[in-house]
Design an enzyme around this catalytic site. Sequence first.
Site: not given
Ligand code: GSH
Length: 318
Positions: A54, A124, A141-142
């Site tokens: 990710c 999640f 939130e990263s």
């Molecule tokens: N805005 C969040 C986005 C995090 C995100 O979308 N992570 C993805 C992986 S790249 C995820 O875990 N997706 C799982 C899902 O949507 O089920 C951040 O920047 O932390």
Amino acid sequence: MSRNAEEQSDITRLKFEADGSFKRLDSSFRNQIQKGGKFEPEKDRYHLYVSYACPWATRALIVRKLKGLENLIGVTVVSPRMGEHGWPFANAHKFPDADVDPLYNSDHVKDLYFRAEPEYGGRFTVPVLWDKKHETIVNNESSEIIRIFNTAFNEFLPADKAAIDIYPEKLRLQIDEVNAWVYDTVNNGVYKTGFARTQEAYEKALFPLFESLDRLEKMLEGKQYLIGDVLTEADIRLFVTIIRFDPVYVGHFKCNIRTIRGGYPAINKWMKNLYWNHPEFKDTTNFNHIKTHYYWSHPIINPTRIVPVGPIPDIDPL
Ligand SMILES: N[C@@H](CCC(=O)N[C@@H](CS)C(=O)NCC(=O)O)C(=O)O
């Protein structure tokens, strides 16, 4: 603790806009770590759950290492094959370099979300910054986690690490300005391109993505860093997308007007310098997790789940 919540965990059930475009939801846990607050800076109180695949989670991994927080904040890496229950830990889905959950032996990341908030109704996602004291999520939130890491633990760090500042006061306006369009057209742009359900939605994301890469190419000509002459969070936020571009986004997300190595010499040089000369970038990049995750986890885009072998090499030598 495990609950069936496939509407929320299964990426193949993502909701789309009426025009076929993909809209990313805002993250839900947005707390800060600060003195006098619910979440105080402390050694070994917080834990970071990530996926090497990710890009958002990898931002946090890079900053954790850059700031020397490894002994203060533990890390757990999920398995890259994200299925109907979302991200699995190694006990649910074994994979090289994937971990079991050392805190709760959870099967999936969703179990952490339900432990934090039994009625949680969002997605999640990783990264997750976990508080072992209150057994809850501090922040998922990263962009906020990297700012927490940038300053919140400085009192525990040696002077050289405490002095590292990826969001320096005098460059903030420029960093915020670049972050805004890079987020929309590049970081999230590759997802909008790849997840588009109509030709129109695809092209509406694809062309701005490549216009932004053209713009970044000009900005990086003759430069090692995006803003000023120091490493800032703008470099970190861009790097995690660019490093995945040729191995994944060109093919899987159809971002194929040009490759980075073939079409963007200045971006390529900037990326190679960060990767080969800075262990924070190289050691947090795992091409096996990256390629396996995307090509395996989105059967709507790649129903055979075959993971392409190339490009060889994943990144050119310096
Ligand atoms: N805005 C969040 C986005 C995090 C995100 O979308 N992570 C993805 C992986 S790249 C995820 O875990 N997706 C799982 C899902 O949507 O089920 C951040 O920047 O932390």
